[in-house]
Design a protein around this motif. Structure first.
Motif, PDB file in Angstrom:
ATOM      1  N   MET A 291       0.824  -1.207   0.000  1.00 12.84           N
ATOM      2  CA  MET A 291       0.000   0.000   0.000  1.00 12.84           C
ATOM      3  C   MET A 291       0.869   1.273   0.000  1.00 12.84           C
ATOM      4  O   MET A 291       0.554   2.260  -0.698  1.00 12.84           O
ATOM      5  CB  MET A 291      -0.938  -0.007   1.205  1.00 12.84           C
ATOM      6  N   LYS A 292       1.947   1.249   0.746  1.00 12.37           N
ATOM      7  CA  LYS A 292       2.838   2.412   0.790  1.00 12.37           C
ATOM      8  C   LYS A 292       3.461   2.670  -0.575  1.00 12.37           C
ATOM      9  O   LYS A 292       3.511   3.819  -1.053  1.00 12.37           O
ATOM     10  CB  LYS A 292       3.927   2.177   1.838  1.00 12.37           C
ATOM     11  N   LYS A 293       3.948   1.608  -1.218  1.00 11.55           N
ATOM     12  CA  LYS A 293       4.583   1.781  -2.524  1.00 11.55           C
ATOM     13  C   LYS A 293       3.564   2.193  -3.583  1.00 11.55           C
ATOM     14  O   LYS A 293       3.878   3.000  -4.485  1.00 11.55           O
ATOM     15  CB  LYS A 293       5.266   0.469  -2.942  1.00 11.55           C
ATOM     16  N   MET A 294       2.335   1.678  -3.496  1.00 10.35           N
ATOM     17  CA  MET A 294       1.307   2.053  -4.463  1.00 10.35           C
ATOM     18  C   MET A 294       0.999   3.549  -4.371  1.00 10.35           C
ATOM     19  O   MET A 294       0.799   4.214  -5.401  1.00 10.35           O
ATOM     20  CB  MET A 294       0.035   1.245  -4.209  1.00 10.35           C
ATOM     21  N   ARG A 299       1.726   8.887  -7.257  1.00 11.23           N
ATOM     22  CA  ARG A 299       2.121  10.295  -7.308  1.00 11.23           C
ATOM     23  C   ARG A 299       3.437  10.498  -8.071  1.00 11.23           C
ATOM     24  O   ARG A 299       4.077  11.545  -7.964  1.00 11.23           O
ATOM     25  CB  ARG A 299       2.250  10.841  -5.880  1.00 11.23           C
ATOM     26  N   TYR A 300       3.849   9.493  -8.845  1.00  6.33           N
ATOM     27  CA  TYR A 300       5.085   9.603  -9.609  1.00  6.33           C
ATOM     28  C   TYR A 300       5.064  10.792 -10.572  1.00  6.33           C
ATOM     29  O   TYR A 300       4.061  11.086 -11.223  1.00  6.33           O
ATOM     30  CB  TYR A 300       5.298   8.345 -10.448  1.00  6.33           C
ATOM     31  N   LYS A 301       6.216  11.460 -10.680  1.00  3.84           N
ATOM     32  CA  LYS A 301       6.450  12.401 -11.758  1.00  3.84           C
ATOM     33  C   LYS A 301       7.190  11.660 -12.875  1.00  3.84           C
ATOM     34  O   LYS A 301       7.997  10.769 -12.599  1.00  3.84           O
ATOM     35  CB  LYS A 301       7.291  13.580 -11.268  1.00  3.84           C
ATOM     36  N   THR A 302       6.924  12.033 -14.117  1.00  2.00           N
ATOM     37  CA  THR A 302       7.546  11.336 -15.233  1.00  2.00           C
ATOM     38  C   THR A 302       8.568  12.224 -15.931  1.00  2.00           C
ATOM     39  O   THR A 302       8.715  13.405 -15.613  1.00  2.00           O
ATOM     40  CB  THR A 302       6.476  10.876 -16.242  1.00  2.00           C
ATOM     41  N   GLU A 303       9.289  11.598 -16.880  1.00  3.24           N
ATOM     42  CA  GLU A 303      10.310  12.289 -17.670  1.00  3.24           C
ATOM     43  C   GLU A 303      11.404  12.894 -16.783  1.00  3.24           C
ATOM     44  O   GLU A 303      11.901  13.994 -17.032  1.00  3.24           O
ATOM     45  CB  GLU A 303       9.687  13.407 -18.538  1.00  3.24           C
ATOM     46  N   PHE A 313      12.318   4.271 -13.868  1.00  2.00           N
ATOM     47  CA  PHE A 313      11.972   3.560 -15.095  1.00  2.00           C
ATOM     48  C   PHE A 313      10.857   4.250 -15.879  1.00  2.00           C
ATOM     49  O   PHE A 313      10.252   3.653 -16.766  1.00  2.00           O
ATOM     50  CB  PHE A 313      11.599   2.114 -14.756  1.00  2.00           C
ATOM     51  N   ASN A 314      10.597   5.493 -15.529  1.00  3.81           N
ATOM     52  CA  ASN A 314       9.607   6.315 -16.233  1.00  3.81           C
ATOM     53  C   ASN A 314       8.239   5.619 -16.300  1.00  3.81           C
ATOM     54  O   ASN A 314       7.631   5.474 -17.365  1.00  3.81           O
ATOM     55  CB  ASN A 314      10.092   6.656 -17.650  1.00  3.81           C
ATOM     56  N   ILE A 315       7.780   5.186 -15.140  1.00  6.29           N
ATOM     57  CA  ILE A 315       6.482   4.526 -15.038  1.00  6.29           C
ATOM     58  C   ILE A 315       5.379   5.583 -14.982  1.00  6.29           C
ATOM     59  O   ILE A 315       5.458   6.526 -14.192  1.00  6.29           O
ATOM     60  CB  ILE A 315       6.421   3.655 -13.763  1.00  6.29           C
ATOM     61  N   TYR A 316       4.360   5.435 -15.792  1.00  3.94           N
ATOM     62  CA  TYR A 316       3.237   6.363 -15.796  1.00  3.94           C
ATOM     63  C   TYR A 316       2.200   5.913 -14.767  1.00  3.94           C
ATOM     64  O   TYR A 316       1.763   4.749 -14.797  1.00  3.94           O
ATOM     65  CB  TYR A 316       2.605   6.442 -17.185  1.00  3.94           C
TER      66      TYR A 316
END
Length: 534
Positions: A291-294, A299-303, A313-316
């Motif tokens: 749950m923490k990693k999800m 909220r990942y930023k890309t590029e 790894f540029n995960i969307y």
């Protein structure tokens, strides 16, 4: 097919009865030792009817070559008139059979199997005039009788490296399974002379050199094609599937343990240690989701372009499937099925997660979380028949695109969410290691109530594993052997420690980056240790 002779010095019904010099029987201890002095497992109770049937079926599946047992056929259904290649000995499928025999004190068949498959390792089989890399193991072999001059005949072993398989894919994991079984043979029998032989040492090196060969891939995980493991059809697992990484890690630990260190093998041992360190960090850090990693991925930023990027790894975030949001429990987590640039396969693959627990590829804390997840999602992963090969199934348009509309891999069938009883022994081993024997007993009990009546199917269908697979072979040997191995391990859980690995804390002190003289920035190993050591 003729059954192999049972040992003349003991029988296996109820309490142990040993043979004296005059041929009479006398009661003996349960901790029987074979003629070489190696302690072997014996039942502490009267075997049930289904266990007796399973042992008979396993013996009936034995294949002989020049009078000696060398393996077991994949399936031995007397009513099947078109066995295809199920009448062959498969390296991967034989592993649970081998463990069942070894735990019962019958090591000859396993020794013969290991040596004969080693002889087949470097055959010049080709597909379209192209030969695979040296060290590749065959997927299976068959004993054939060929005619010689006059009326003479001889038996030969005919291997299949994938040139006649569906899809013409060579299975990457076969050499890995061979090394794992070789270690198990020595651990259980106490006979380490086999792995010390020059030809066997050469075989280990060939397999490991093939896996450790430098390539163009940047990851420490193995880059492989779709269909190159237990899921041997198109299922969207090309790239770096977890199952192969877990088996790769296990075989590296086996190889490091069994290799004789000489001037000629020092570089290989060094390469093994470096890869173990890098691979364990890579899988633990980047494949793990809870749950923490999800929430972090959400909220990942890309590029991001830098060595300090969080989203390496540029995960969307849009890749997170809707089913996962509600499925993943608060207490629990798992290793995802695959990781590549801009792609995370969030499906739960059972075999890869179980072998990560068994081999300590995942951390102790992660091991507990994986079993917590299985327990919490019991209806999804276990259902009416242990255990789902993966969850969830590919359905509708996703199934058509990813599998190519594979009619055998329809939703909740075969490799697409089907239930495979052979996974029982690996689940049992993982549970015993983590002190969760209650989960293993529950799963084995469920299987025991159905397998015999259903004639030992290869796999089960539907979301809960309620129906026998549409195209499942009956009297599938690794279904039978997986059940028997689980029963023996539950009866003698102390034997399980011979087959799993504990955490290797020395690996945590090693970092390939630290060995580099280029001056590049080190990885975040130190920051990750706080989680790994828990």
């Amino acid at each position: 097919m003729e059954s192999p002779p049972r040992p003349s010095r003991w029988s296996w019904r109820g309490s142990i009865r040993t043979r004296t010099s005059d041929g009479s029987a006398e009661e003996g201890d349960l901790n029987l030792r074979n003629p070489e002095g190696v302690e072997i497992v014996s039942p502490r109770r009267e075997e049930s009817d289904i266990e007796k049937e399973a042992w008979k079926l396993l013996n009936d599946a034995v294949v002989r070559y020049c009078g000696s047992p060398v393996g077991t056929v994949a399936a031995n259904d007397p009513g099947d008139k078109t066995p295809l290649n199920y009448d062959q000995v498969f390296i991967r499928d034989f592993v649970p059979s081998a463990l069942a025999f070894l735990l019962r004190g019958e090591g000859e068949i396993v020794r013969n199997f290991l040596l004969h498959t080693l002889q087949l390792q470097s055959w010049e089989k080709t597909v379209d005039c192209y030969s695979p890399g040296q060290g590749l193991m065959p997927a299976s072999f068959k004993v054939r009788t060929v005619s010689l001059d006059g009326d003479k005949t001889e038996e030969v072993l005919d291997p299949d490296f994938g040139e006649s398989a569906i899809g013409r894919v060579a299975l990457w994991t076969l050499g890995l399974w061979w090394i794992i079984l070789l270690r198990a043979y020595g651990k259980i029998t106490g006979d380490y002379t086999l792995q010390e032989r020059v030809d066997v040492q050469t075989g280990i090196k060939l397999v490991l050199n093939l896996c450790l060969a430098d390539g163009f891939d940047m990851f420490p995980s193995l880059l492989v094609t779709d269909g190159s493991c237990m899921i041997d059809r198109r299922m969207g697992i090309h790239g770096h599937p977890l199952e192969i990484q877990a088996l790769f890690y296990s075989s590296l630990r086996c190889g490091r343990e069994m290799l004789t260190v000489t001037d000629g093998s020092k570089n290989l041992v060094r390469a093994i240690n470096n890869r173990l360190s890098a691979l364990s960090f890579h899988i633990r850090e980047y494949y793990w989701v809870d749950m923490k990693k999800m929430n972090e991925i959400y909220r990942y930023k890309t590029e991001e372009y830098s060595l300090d990027a969080t989203n390496k790894f540029n995960i969307y975030p849009e890749q997170i499937p809707l089913w996962l949001m509600d499925w993943i429990p608060e207490e629990g987590g798992y290793l995802i099925g695959n990781l590549q640039p801009a792609h995370m396969d969030f499906r739960f693959f059972t075999l890869g997660n179980l072998w990560s627990v068994i081999s300590s590829l995942s951390t102790p804390k992660q091991n507990e979380a994986i079993l917590n997840l299985i327990e919490g999602k019991w209806n999804d992963i276990v259902g009416h028949m242990p255990l789902k090969i993966c969850y969830p199934a590919l359905e509708n348009e996703e199934w058509r695109i990813i599998t190519g509309s594979d009619p055998k891999n329809t939703a909740w069938s075969y490799h697409n969410g089907g239930s495979w009883p052979t996974l029982l022994w690996q689940f049992t081993l993982a549970c015993i290691k983590m002190g969760r024997i209650d989960l293993a007993r529950k799963a084995v009990s469920m299987a025991e109530s159905k397998l015999g009546a259903d004639r030992w199917p290869e796999y089960y269908d539907t979301r809960t594993g309620k129906f026998i697979g549409k195209q499942a072979r009956l009297y599938q040997t690794w279904t039978i052997a997986g059940f028997l191995t689980s029963k023996v391990l539950l009866e003698n859980p102390e034997k399980a420690s011979l087959l799993f690995w504990e955490e290797d804390y020395e690996l945590l002190e090693m970092c390939v980056c630290a060995l580099s003289k280029t001056g590049r920035k080190k990885c975040s190993r130190v920051a990750a240790k706080s989680q790994i050591l828990v």
